[in-house]
Design a protein around this motif. Structure first.
Motif, PDB file in Angstrom:
ATOM      1  N   ASN A  37       7.036  16.021  39.820  1.00 38.97           N
ATOM      2  CA  ASN A  37       5.689  15.559  39.470  1.00 38.97           C
ATOM      3  C   ASN A  37       5.171  16.142  38.145  1.00 38.97           C
ATOM      4  OD1 ASN A  37       5.777  14.240  41.945  1.00 38.97           O
ATOM      5  ND2 ASN A  37       4.787  15.939  43.012  1.00 38.97           N
ATOM      6  N   SER A  94      10.085  11.355  39.499  1.00 34.11           N
ATOM      7  CA  SER A  94       8.707  11.783  39.773  1.00 34.11           C
ATOM      8  C   SER A  94       7.984  12.225  38.495  1.00 34.11           C
ATOM      9  CB  SER A  94       8.693  12.928  40.794  1.00 34.11           C
ATOM     10  OG  SER A  94       9.122  14.151  40.221  1.00 34.11           O
ATOM     11  N   SER A 135       6.459  11.833  34.714  1.00 32.05           N
ATOM     12  CA  SER A 135       5.849  10.825  33.841  1.00 32.05           C
ATOM     13  C   SER A 135       6.066  11.239  32.389  1.00 32.05           C
ATOM     14  CB  SER A 135       4.350  10.708  34.119  1.00 32.05           C
ATOM     15  OG  SER A 135       4.110  10.298  35.451  1.00 32.05           O
ATOM     16  N   LYS A 147       6.887   8.329  39.851  1.00 30.06           N
ATOM     17  CA  LYS A 147       6.501   8.131  41.254  1.00 30.06           C
ATOM     18  C   LYS A 147       6.379   9.496  41.900  1.00 30.06           C
ATOM     19  CE  LYS A 147       8.783   3.644  41.593  1.00 30.06           C
ATOM     20  NZ  LYS A 147       9.829   2.825  42.282  1.00 30.06           N
ATOM     21  N   HIS A 148       5.180   9.949  42.092  1.00 27.45           N
ATOM     22  CA  HIS A 148       4.934  11.295  42.582  1.00 27.45           C
ATOM     23  C   HIS A 148       5.522  11.539  43.959  1.00 27.45           C
ATOM     24  CE1 HIS A 148       1.738  13.285  39.874  1.00 27.45           C
ATOM     25  NE2 HIS A 148       2.486  12.471  39.158  1.00 27.45           N
ATOM     26  N   LYS A 149       6.157  12.686  44.108  1.00 28.48           N
ATOM     27  CA  LYS A 149       6.693  13.099  45.400  1.00 28.48           C
ATOM     28  C   LYS A 149       5.728  14.056  46.058  1.00 28.48           C
ATOM     29  CE  LYS A 149      11.655  12.798  44.405  1.00 28.48           C
ATOM     30  NZ  LYS A 149      12.922  13.564  44.368  1.00 28.48           N
TER      31      LYS A 149
END
Length: 379
Positions: free
Chosen positions: A299, A334, A336, A375-377
């Motif tokens: 993230n 995760s 960006s 896609k955040h974990k």
């Protein structure tokens, strides 16, 4: 009821909406957005607050008057009719700068001279001065701006441009303006609890601005402004603004911010700038090639301004950097990534189409801000 003024915050092309959001966040809601400027009505206390807090604006100006003029007589008479004495005292130093775009009165030097004469006549009349005004006091820089025969007369409250935070004691060949660096951070979804990396950190501007944002430190806290010397803004108003900034700062907010660069000299410059900004222990600096980056946490965010290949012979090297960057930054979905570049083939070289792309300007150079949302974990 507190006295109000009409203010104008200037901005680089493409950043108007960002500045408008900052103005609204300070509590000023009557905001009008135009090319390169954001105007709003606000109490006098907004002058120190906006100068202290606006991270992405270039300057804050008082709008003294707006009118149409197609002759020098109209320009003189309508300028003289404005209430300059409300702002400028008898000994005020009031140089006049100007610009004219698509207007009948196209001679900027003549417009400046006429405005200077009109303001001087009004001030002499109001202050009872028979001969020349002394102009030995505080600075009140006036701008006459003509656009399609519409005249806007302003007084600059900032002095030195707001991008001059006061911490950059060293820089590389093509430093990113502090205001643009702050905008690059604010155009992401990054929050202080997430890791943040700049793989081409240069003199460290993006990460220093991110740290200031992360700890809610006012960007103008360690500098001065020309309007601090103005009599019509009470000293207590400035004291209140600085006190508010001190109270709102979150110095205990932990940050996980890392800057890397291939050039060891730039790492040393970035460290020195961070120390000057009072952020010595908040940012990790490391000499490293970007392709050696391997995320150790989920993230995270990468915000970078890599080389553009503006010089002949650099293109192949830069294109390879973009290819390697794409491979590194796709290791963990995760994460960006936000990349600023003028290279129109960036997505092809990076190996992925951006989730979003925003047109900006780095100085006079047209650039794109490529945004890849991870896609955040759940940790």
């Amino acid at each position: 009821m507190q006295e109000t003024v009409k203010l104008l915050a200037t901005a680089a092309m493409g950043l108007e909406a960002v500045v408008a959001q900052e103005v609204k966040a300070l509590g000023y809601q009557d905001v009008k957005v135009d090319n390169g400027k954001i105007s709003f009505e606000a109490p006098l206390s907004a002058i120190p607050r906006c100068n202290l807090w606006l991270r992405t604006a270039d300057r804050v100006k008082i709008v003294v008057g707006e009118f149409k003029a197609t002759t020098f007589d109209q320009l003189f008479e309508q300028t003289k009719a404005l209430d300059w004495e409300r702002y400028i005292p008898e000994n005020g130093n009031f140089p006049v700068i100007g610009k004219s775009v698509k207007s009948t009165l196209y001679s900027v030097s003549d417009c400046q001279a006429i405005v200077k004469k009109a303001v001087a006549e009004k001030l002499k009349q109001k202050h009872g001065v028979a001969l020349r005004l002394p102009e030995t006091g505080a600075l009140y820089r006036i701008e006459v701006a003509l656009l399609k025969d519409q005249v806007t007369l302003t007084i600059d409250t900032s002095g030195t441009g707001l991008h001059k935070r006061g911490y950059r004691i060293g820089q590389g060949e093509a430093p990113l303006k502090e205001t643009l660096a702050a905008a690059l951070v604010q155009l992401t979804n990054w929050r202080p609890e997430f890791p943040l990396v700049d793989l081409f950190c240069g003199s460290g501007t993006i990460l220093i601005e991110a740290a200031l944002i992360g700890q809610n430190i006012a960007p103008g806290f360690n500098r001065s402004f020309s309007s601090e010397e103005w009599d019509f803004i009470p000293n207590q108003t400035w004291e209140n603004a600085f006190e508010e900034a001190e109270q709102l700062a979150q110095y205990d907010q932990p940050l996980n911010i890392t800057g890397t660069d291939l050039d060891p000299k730039m790492i040393e410059i970035a460290k020195a700038n961070a120390i000057e900004a009072g952020l010595a222990d908040l940012i990790n600096w490391k000499q490293m090639i970007a392709s050696d980056f391997h995320p150790k946490q989920h993230n995270g965010y990468v915000i970078s301004n890599p080389p553009y290949a503006e010089r002949i012979g650099e293109l192949k090297t830069v294109e390879q950097i973009y290819r390697d960057l794409g491979k590194s930054l796709r290791q963990d979905p995760s994460w960006s990534s936000y990349i600023l570049t003028s290279n129109e083939k960036f997505e092809q070289l990076f190996g992925a189409k951006a989730t979003k792309k925003r047109k900006l300007f780095n100085g006079y150079l047209k650039v794109d801000y490529y945004q890849y949302f991870g896609k955040h974990k759940k940790e």
